[in-house]
Design a protein around this motif. Structure first.
Motif, short mmCIF file in Angstrom:
data_model
loop_
_atom_site.label_atom_id
_atom_site.label_comp_id
_atom_site.label_asym_id
_atom_site.label_seq_id
_atom_site.Cartn_x
_atom_site.Cartn_y
_atom_site.Cartn_z
N SER A 131 48.24 47.11 48.53
CA SER A 131 48.69 47.89 47.37
C SER A 131 48.61 47.07 46.08
CB SER A 131 50.12 48.41 47.58
OG SER A 131 51.02 47.35 47.76
N GLU A 132 48.89 45.77 46.15
CA GLU A 132 48.73 44.91 44.97
C GLU A 132 47.26 44.82 44.57
OE1 GLU A 132 52.35 41.66 45.51
OE2 GLU A 132 50.47 41.33 46.58
N ALA A 133 46.39 44.79 45.56
CA ALA A 133 44.96 44.67 45.29
C ALA A 133 44.40 45.92 44.63
CB ALA A 133 44.21 44.38 46.59
N SER A 134 45.01 47.07 44.93
CA SER A 134 44.49 48.31 44.35
C SER A 134 45.13 48.62 43.00
CB SER A 134 44.71 49.48 45.32
OG SER A 134 46.09 49.67 45.54
N ALA A 135 46.06 47.78 42.55
CA ALA A 135 46.72 48.01 41.25
C ALA A 135 45.73 47.76 40.11
CB ALA A 135 47.92 47.08 41.11
N GLU A 136 45.95 48.47 39.04
CA GLU A 136 45.13 48.29 37.84
C GLU A 136 45.28 46.88 37.30
OE1 GLU A 136 43.00 50.39 36.07
OE2 GLU A 136 43.16 51.70 37.81
N GLY A 137 44.21 46.31 36.81
CA GLY A 137 44.27 45.05 36.11
C GLY A 137 44.15 43.80 36.97
N VAL A 138 44.05 43.94 38.28
CA VAL A 138 43.98 42.75 39.13
C VAL A 138 42.73 41.93 38.84
CG1 VAL A 138 43.92 41.91 41.51
CG2 VAL A 138 45.31 43.89 40.94
N CYS A 139 41.63 42.61 38.53
CA CYS A 139 40.37 41.90 38.25
C CYS A 139 40.02 41.88 36.77
CB CYS A 139 39.23 42.53 39.05
SG CYS A 139 39.33 42.23 40.83
N ASP A 140 41.01 42.14 35.92
CA ASP A 140 40.74 42.20 34.47
C ASP A 140 40.20 40.90 33.90
OD1 ASP A 140 41.42 44.82 34.32
OD2 ASP A 140 43.32 44.52 33.26
N GLN A 141 40.51 39.77 34.51
CA GLN A 141 40.00 38.50 33.97
C GLN A 141 38.49 38.37 34.14
OE1 GLN A 141 41.58 35.04 36.02
NE2 GLN A 141 42.02 36.30 37.81
N TRP A 142 37.89 39.24 34.95
CA TRP A 142 36.43 39.29 35.09
C TRP A 142 35.99 40.61 34.46
CZ3 TRP A 142 39.62 37.82 39.21
CH2 TRP A 142 39.57 36.46 39.51
N ALA A 143 35.62 40.56 33.20
CA ALA A 143 35.31 41.77 32.43
C ALA A 143 34.19 42.60 33.05
CB ALA A 143 34.95 41.38 31.00
N ASP A 144 33.25 41.95 33.74
CA ASP A 144 32.11 42.67 34.33
C ASP A 144 32.42 43.29 35.69
OD1 ASP A 144 30.62 41.98 32.11
OD2 ASP A 144 29.65 40.26 33.08
N ALA A 145 33.62 43.10 36.21
CA ALA A 145 33.96 43.61 37.55
C ALA A 145 33.88 45.13 37.58
CB ALA A 145 35.33 43.14 37.97
N THR A 146 33.15 45.65 38.55
CA THR A 146 33.01 47.10 38.70
C THR A 146 33.63 47.61 39.99
OG1 THR A 146 30.84 46.77 39.73
CG2 THR A 146 30.87 47.20 37.36
N ASN A 147 33.89 46.70 40.95
CA ASN A 147 34.43 47.09 42.25
C ASN A 147 35.38 46.01 42.76
OD1 ASN A 147 32.72 49.54 43.16
ND2 ASN A 147 31.21 48.07 42.44
N THR A 148 36.21 46.40 43.70
CA THR A 148 37.07 45.44 44.39
C THR A 148 36.89 45.62 45.89
OG1 THR A 148 38.97 46.92 44.40
CG2 THR A 148 38.80 45.36 42.56
N TYR A 149 37.16 44.55 46.62
CA TYR A 149 37.11 44.59 48.08
C TYR A 149 38.29 43.77 48.59
CZ TYR A 149 35.67 43.56 52.87
OH TYR A 149 35.63 43.42 54.23
N TRP A 150 39.17 44.38 49.36
CA TRP A 150 40.33 43.68 49.92
C TRP A 150 40.16 43.59 51.42
CZ3 TRP A 150 44.10 44.98 53.50
CH2 TRP A 150 45.20 44.11 53.58
N GLU A 151 40.51 42.42 51.97
CA GLU A 151 40.47 42.26 53.41
C GLU A 151 41.74 41.55 53.85
OE1 GLU A 151 37.72 40.21 56.82
OE2 GLU A 151 36.71 41.24 55.17
N GLY A 152 42.36 42.09 54.87
CA GLY A 152 43.59 41.53 55.43
C GLY A 152 44.18 42.50 56.41
N LYS A 153 45.38 42.19 56.89
CA LYS A 153 46.07 43.06 57.83
C LYS A 153 47.01 43.96 57.04
CE LYS A 153 45.84 40.08 61.83
NZ LYS A 153 46.58 39.36 62.86
N SER A 154 47.07 45.22 57.42
CA SER A 154 47.91 46.18 56.74
C SER A 154 49.36 45.70 56.71
CB SER A 154 47.81 47.53 57.44
OG SER A 154 48.55 48.49 56.74
N GLY A 155 49.97 45.76 55.53
CA GLY A 155 51.34 45.33 55.36
C GLY A 155 51.50 43.83 55.14
N GLN A 156 50.40 43.09 55.20
CA GLN A 156 50.45 41.65 54.97
C GLN A 156 49.55 41.29 53.80
OE1 GLN A 156 49.54 39.51 58.56
NE2 GLN A 156 51.08 40.61 59.76
N LYS A 157 49.60 40.05 53.39
CA LYS A 157 48.77 39.60 52.27
C LYS A 157 47.37 39.28 52.76
CE LYS A 157 52.60 38.06 49.53
NZ LYS A 157 52.59 38.45 48.17
#
Length: 116
Positions: free
Chosen positions: A81-107
Motif C-alpha cells: 500500500s505504501e508502494a502504490s501511494a502517490e509520490g513514492v517515485c517523485d524523486q525520479w521525474a521520468d518514472a512512468t511505472n512502479t513495480y513492487w515485490e514482496g509478501k502481502s502485508g509485509q515490506k
C-alpha cells in the motif's frame, strides 16, 4: 591351543553426514541463485526489464528488443500500500511505472521504472 586372528580394520574415507549436508545446501543455493538471477527483484538502477506477462518482469540487456523498462530507482522496505501511494517515485521525474515485490502485508522492494 587356538589362536584367533583379528580382522584388519577397514580403511577408507568416511565423510561425515554434516559435510555431505553442507555440500548439498551449497549446491542447492547455487542452483536457486542461478535460476533467479534475472528476477526483477535483483535489478539495479540502470538495468532494463522485460514484461514476461502479467506482473512478471525479468532483467534483460538494455539493447534487447525485449526491454520494456529502465530501472530509475529502488525503494526498500515499503508495504504494497505504501508502494502504490502517490509520490513514492517523485524523486525520479521520468518514472512512468512502479513495480513492487514482496509478501502481502509485509515490506518489500519498489522499483521506479521508465518506459523504454
Amino acid at each position: 591351543m587356538t589362536t584367533s586372528q583379528q580382522q584388519p580394520a577397514k580403511k577408507g574415507i568416511k565423510i561425515p553426514r554434516l559435510v555431505i549436508s553442507l555440500v548439498v545446501l551449497v549446491v542447492l543455493g547455487g542452483v536457486g541463485w542461478y535460476l533467479s538471477r534475472d528476477d526483477a527483484l535483483n535489478a539495479k538502477v540502470g538495468d532494463c526489464l522485460h514484461r514476461k506477462g502479467g506482473n512478471d518482469l525479468a532483467i534483460v540487456k538494455c539493447d534487447s528488443a525485449d526491454a520494456n523498462f529502465t530501472v530509475l530507482g529502488r525503494v526498500e522496505s515499503k508495504t504494497e500500500s505504501e508502494a502504490s501511494a502517490e509520490g513514492v517515485c517523485d524523486q525520479w521525474a521520468d518514472a512512468t511505472n512502479t513495480y513492487w515485490e514482496g509478501k502481502s502485508g509485509q515490506k518489500g522492494t519498489l522499483l521506479c521504472l521508465k518506459d523504454k
